[in-house]
Design a protein around this motif. Structure first.
Motif, PDB file in Angstrom:
ATOM      1  N   ARG A  53      33.475  -2.065  25.159  1.00 42.00           N
ATOM      2  CA  ARG A  53      32.098  -2.056  24.622  1.00 42.00           C
ATOM      3  C   ARG A  53      31.146  -2.794  25.574  1.00 42.00           C
ATOM      4  NH1 ARG A  53      34.866  -1.628  19.379  1.00 42.00           N
ATOM      5  NH2 ARG A  53      35.554  -3.780  19.478  1.00 42.00           N
ATOM      6  N   ALA A  54      31.634  -3.893  26.140  1.00 44.99           N
ATOM      7  CA  ALA A  54      30.792  -4.663  27.064  1.00 44.99           C
ATOM      8  C   ALA A  54      30.465  -3.810  28.299  1.00 44.99           C
ATOM      9  CB  ALA A  54      31.500  -5.956  27.464  1.00 44.99           C
ATOM     10  N   ALA A  55      31.455  -3.071  28.806  1.00 45.02           N
ATOM     11  CA  ALA A  55      31.222  -2.228  29.987  1.00 45.02           C
ATOM     12  C   ALA A  55      30.208  -1.137  29.666  1.00 45.02           C
ATOM     13  CB  ALA A  55      32.538  -1.614  30.456  1.00 45.02           C
ATOM     14  N   TYR A  56      30.295  -0.613  28.446  1.00 46.76           N
ATOM     15  CA  TYR A  56      29.328   0.415  28.033  1.00 46.76           C
ATOM     16  C   TYR A  56      27.926  -0.204  27.958  1.00 46.76           C
ATOM     17  CZ  TYR A  56      26.898   3.978  25.402  1.00 46.76           C
ATOM     18  OH  TYR A  56      25.975   4.925  25.021  1.00 46.76           O
ATOM     19  N   ALA A  57      27.851  -1.397  27.336  1.00 51.77           N
ATOM     20  CA  ALA A  57      26.549  -2.058  27.137  1.00 51.77           C
ATOM     21  C   ALA A  57      25.878  -2.367  28.483  1.00 51.77           C
ATOM     22  CB  ALA A  57      26.735  -3.335  26.315  1.00 51.77           C
ATOM     23  N   GLU A  58      26.667  -2.763  29.464  1.00 50.91           N
ATOM     24  CA  GLU A  58      26.053  -3.116  30.765  1.00 50.91           C
ATOM     25  C   GLU A  58      25.837  -1.876  31.640  1.00 50.91           C
ATOM     26  OE1 GLU A  58      29.094  -5.669  32.577  1.00 50.91           O
ATOM     27  OE2 GLU A  58      29.749  -3.917  33.731  1.00 50.91           O
ATOM     28  N   GLY A  59      26.266  -0.712  31.131  1.00 53.04           N
ATOM     29  CA  GLY A  59      25.958   0.534  31.837  1.00 53.04           C
ATOM     30  C   GLY A  59      26.964   0.950  32.895  1.00 53.04           C
ATOM     31  N   SER A  60      28.116   0.239  32.969  1.00 48.17           N
ATOM     32  CA  SER A  60      29.088   0.637  34.000  1.00 48.17           C
ATOM     33  C   SER A  60      30.096   1.676  33.473  1.00 48.17           C
ATOM     34  CB  SER A  60      29.838  -0.596  34.523  1.00 48.17           C
ATOM     35  OG  SER A  60      30.692  -1.109  33.538  1.00 48.17           O
ATOM     36  N   LEU A  61      29.997   2.004  32.183  1.00 48.26           N
ATOM     37  CA  LEU A  61      30.900   3.007  31.592  1.00 48.26           C
ATOM     38  C   LEU A  61      30.057   3.961  30.756  1.00 48.26           C
ATOM     39  CD1 LEU A  61      33.915   3.774  30.976  1.00 48.26           C
ATOM     40  CD2 LEU A  61      33.754   2.308  28.974  1.00 48.26           C
ATOM     41  N   GLU A  62      30.342   5.263  30.925  1.00 46.62           N
ATOM     42  CA  GLU A  62      29.544   6.255  30.185  1.00 46.62           C
ATOM     43  C   GLU A  62      30.392   7.020  29.192  1.00 46.62           C
ATOM     44  OE1 GLU A  62      27.548   8.843  32.952  1.00 46.62           O
ATOM     45  OE2 GLU A  62      26.581   7.130  33.934  1.00 46.62           O
ATOM     46  N   ALA A 121      36.326   9.123  22.731  1.00 46.83           N
ATOM     47  CA  ALA A 121      35.041   8.540  22.326  1.00 46.83           C
ATOM     48  C   ALA A 121      33.919   9.420  22.868  1.00 46.83           C
ATOM     49  CB  ALA A 121      34.918   7.119  22.859  1.00 46.83           C
ATOM     50  N   LYS A 122      33.130   9.979  21.923  1.00 45.20           N
ATOM     51  CA  LYS A 122      32.041  10.885  22.344  1.00 45.20           C
ATOM     52  C   LYS A 122      30.675  10.290  22.058  1.00 45.20           C
ATOM     53  CE  LYS A 122      34.582  15.206  21.858  1.00 45.20           C
ATOM     54  NZ  LYS A 122      35.109  16.112  20.847  1.00 45.20           N
ATOM     55  N   THR A 123      30.583   9.551  20.946  1.00 44.25           N
ATOM     56  CA  THR A 123      29.269   9.048  20.522  1.00 44.25           C
ATOM     57  C   THR A 123      29.285   7.521  20.471  1.00 44.25           C
ATOM     58  OG1 THR A 123      29.934   9.003  18.204  1.00 44.25           O
ATOM     59  CG2 THR A 123      28.991  11.064  19.005  1.00 44.25           C
ATOM     60  N   GLN A 124      28.097   6.950  20.343  1.00 38.42           N
ATOM     61  CA  GLN A 124      27.997   5.480  20.231  1.00 38.42           C
ATOM     62  C   GLN A 124      28.770   4.974  19.020  1.00 38.42           C
ATOM     63  OE1 GLN A 124      24.957   3.071  21.151  1.00 38.42           O
ATOM     64  NE2 GLN A 124      23.753   4.467  22.397  1.00 38.42           N
ATOM     65  N   GLU A 125      28.739   5.753  17.926  1.00 36.60           N
ATOM     66  CA  GLU A 125      29.452   5.328  16.701  1.00 36.60           C
ATOM     67  C   GLU A 125      30.957   5.220  16.980  1.00 36.60           C
ATOM     68  OE1 GLU A 125      27.032   8.281  16.107  1.00 36.60           O
ATOM     69  OE2 GLU A 125      25.925   6.410  16.385  1.00 36.60           O
ATOM     70  N   SER A 155      44.013  -1.050  27.286  1.00 35.01           N
ATOM     71  CA  SER A 155      44.046   0.399  27.436  1.00 35.01           C
ATOM     72  C   SER A 155      43.535   0.888  28.785  1.00 35.01           C
ATOM     73  CB  SER A 155      43.264   1.063  26.296  1.00 35.01           C
ATOM     74  OG  SER A 155      42.050   0.398  26.075  1.00 35.01           O
ATOM     75  N   VAL A 156      43.839   2.175  28.988  1.00 37.06           N
ATOM     76  CA  VAL A 156      43.316   2.923  30.125  1.00 37.06           C
ATOM     77  C   VAL A 156      42.119   3.692  29.574  1.00 37.06           C
ATOM     78  CG1 VAL A 156      43.782   4.815  31.726  1.00 37.06           C
ATOM     79  CG2 VAL A 156      45.635   3.294  31.031  1.00 37.06           C
ATOM     80  N   VAL A 157      41.007   3.675  30.281  1.00 38.07           N
ATOM     81  CA  VAL A 157      39.896   4.528  29.888  1.00 38.07           C
ATOM     82  C   VAL A 157      39.731   5.569  30.979  1.00 38.07           C
ATOM     83  CG1 VAL A 157      37.398   4.607  29.577  1.00 38.07           C
ATOM     84  CG2 VAL A 157      38.748   2.869  28.392  1.00 38.07           C
ATOM     85  N   GLU A 158      39.852   6.823  30.569  1.00 39.09           N
ATOM     86  CA  GLU A 158      39.824   7.921  31.548  1.00 39.09           C
ATOM     87  C   GLU A 158      38.552   8.734  31.400  1.00 39.09           C
ATOM     88  OE1 GLU A 158      44.531   9.124  31.575  1.00 39.09           O
ATOM     89  OE2 GLU A 158      43.034  10.715  31.418  1.00 39.09           O
ATOM     90  N   ALA A 159      38.090   9.241  32.518  1.00 34.08           N
ATOM     91  CA  ALA A 159      37.004  10.217  32.472  1.00 34.08           C
ATOM     92  C   ALA A 159      37.484  11.429  31.697  1.00 34.08           C
ATOM     93  CB  ALA A 159      36.635  10.624  33.895  1.00 34.08           C
ATOM     94  N   MET A 160      36.611  11.968  30.884  1.00 39.03           N
ATOM     95  CA  MET A 160      36.944  13.169  30.120  1.00 39.03           C
ATOM     96  C   MET A 160      36.987  14.362  31.079  1.00 39.03           C
ATOM     97  SD  MET A 160      36.750  13.878  26.719  1.00 39.03           S
ATOM     98  CE  MET A 160      36.241  15.170  25.650  1.00 39.03           C
ATOM     99  N   VAL A 161      38.108  15.068  31.073  1.00 38.22           N
ATOM    100  CA  VAL A 161      38.259  16.221  31.966  1.00 38.22           C
ATOM    101  C   VAL A 161      37.784  17.472  31.226  1.00 38.22           C
ATOM    102  CG1 VAL A 161      39.967  17.626  33.216  1.00 38.22           C
ATOM    103  CG2 VAL A 161      40.244  15.132  33.096  1.00 38.22           C
TER     104      VAL A 161
END
Ligand SMILES: Nc1ncnc2c1ncn2[C@@H]1O[C@H](COP(=O)(O)OP(=O)(O)OP(=O)(O)O)[C@@H](O)[C@H]1O
Ligand SMILES: [Mg+2]
Length: 384
Positions: free
Chosen positions: A135-144, A164-168, A178-184
């Motif tokens: 969540r912190a990475a998303y908030a600072e803009g380094s994760l989309e 994860a698709k939406t902010q909710e 965890s591993v967070v992967e780019a959506m293919v």
């Protein structure tokens, strides 16, 4: 290794689920004695192994004691206690696959790093210690968004994967490292089961195409051969071989892959054991994945992986809404269809979406096989 056939040689298999059952059946064709360890006295391998030893595959003491009883140890589940395997190696027990490969595979974070270090294409990723860190990475803009979050350990059959698709969705992240992967952008999901023996010989089974049940996130429909160009098929096989060689696996390595919309192949994840995506090989290829695994770990030449007939494999899953002692409804109607082969694993209790068996549906015309598979899916119900 000829002396192991019809002798007192003992092959140990850690865990006695359906994969263990089919592996022990293949071993019994060569009159090889199999010792299986599982915590459930009624596990699928209970009646197909020479001896069932009760024990927990996660327990150091149980795996150690079991390994000491056998001459060669293999696995049907990768979440085995690896520290016990390391100890057994030191004591001279032969183990395939090597515990080092298992250690990497057990942790999706280490798996992804391995692909990166070995130039094996896979989806871009980052590692996180917790949901808060994501969540912190998303908030600072380094994760989309969107992204796919995968628990580093203990994921299996789609558990431990969160899209994860939406902010909710950020409030519903898995609470684990965890591993967070780019959506293919998936065009297809393929699996190539490859096998490697101790001399370094490798052979691939032809790529299969996996289609998923979106509700259960389980493979429900598996097509062999995959509907891809010859170039993609060849590329998927070379990629699987490259993974097996990099990991120096001895035995089966199932390589799950994504084919994205640009036609690029990416490794998703691997399993160093016979795999759900190779069940059809029992009937429809010259050599089954179970026999191939035994050939490899015993040091025999690998068998031919030519297709005898196209097929669709379907998992037979527990019907949603039912739990308890299992009943199979509609078997008789399905058995009347030409080319339908059932494997009922022998699990006493059904649960929603539990893997209770599979059916391989053969037909020289793959489209007809698809129609028959749909009929079996609609007709056969696993209820309590
Ligand atoms: N990066 C991604 N982009 C798009 N979809 C993905 C991605 N990663 C995983 N998926 C989807 O989620 C499914 C499950 O992911 P994965 O295979 O990593 O998990 P698993 O729980 O170990 O699965 P299983 O045990 O069923 O093989 C994939 O088959 C795919 O459909
Ligand atoms: Mg998977």
């Amino acid at each position: 290794m000829e002396q192991l056939v019809s002798s007192d040689f003992k092959l140990g298999v850690v865990a006695g689920g359906q994969l263990g059952k089919m592996l022990t059946l293949a071993a019994s064709n060569w009159d090889v004695k199999t010792f299986v360890m599982d915590s459930d006295p009624n596990c699928p391998s209970a009646h197909t192994s020479s001896e069932l030893v009760i024990g927990d595959f996660r327990s150091f003491d149980d795996v150690l004691a079991f390994g000491r009883k056998v001459d060669l140890l293999t696995i049907e589940i990768e979440h085995v206690n690896v520290d016990a395997l390391d100890q057994l190696l030191k004591e001279g027990v032969c183990i395939s696959p090597h515990p080092e490969a298992l250690r990497i595979i057990q942790d999706k974070g280490l798996q992804k790093q391995f692909y990166q270090e070995n130039d094996l294409p896979s989806a871009a990723f980052r590692l996180f210690e917790s949901a808060d860190a994501i969540r912190a990475a998303y908030a600072e803009g380094s994760l989309e968004l969107p992204f796919v979050q995968k628990s580093r350990t203990e994921g299996y059959d789609g558990r431990g994967v969160f899209v994860a698709k939406t902010q909710e969705d950020l409030d519903r992240l898995l609470p684990t490292a965890s591993v967070v992967e780019a959506m293919v952008n998936l065009s297809k999901e393929l699996a190539v089961v490859v096998c490697r023996n101790p001399s370094g010989e490798t052979k691939c089974f032809p790529p299969v195409e996996m289609q998923f049940n979106p509700e259960a996130n389980l493979v429900e429909f598996l097509m062999c051969p995959a509907d891809v160009s010859e170039a993609i098929a060849k590329a998927s096989e070379s990629l699987a071989e490259k993974v097996a060689e990099s990991m120096k696996v001895v035995g089966i390595l199932a390589v799950e892959m994504f084919l994205d919309e640009e036609g690029t192949l990416l490794v998703n994840e691997v399993a160093p054991r016979p795999h759900n995506s190779g069940h059809h090989t029992i009937e429809t290829l010259y050599t089954s994945q179970y026999e191939q695994h035994l050939r490899a770990i015993f040091g025999f030449p690998l068998g031919s992986t030519r297709i005898k007939v196209p097929s669709i494999m379907i998992n037979i899953l527990g019907e949603p809404g039912y739990a308890g002692p299992v009943k199979y409804q509609g078997l008789t109607e399905c058995m009347a269809v030409e080319g339908v082969k059932f494997h009922i694993y022998g699990k006493k209790e059904t649960r929603p979406f539990r893997k209770m068996g599979h059916a391989t549906i053969m037909d020289p015309d793959i489209h007809r096989a698809v129609e028959k598979a749909r009929y079996v899916q609609q007709t056969l119900k696993v209820i309590a």
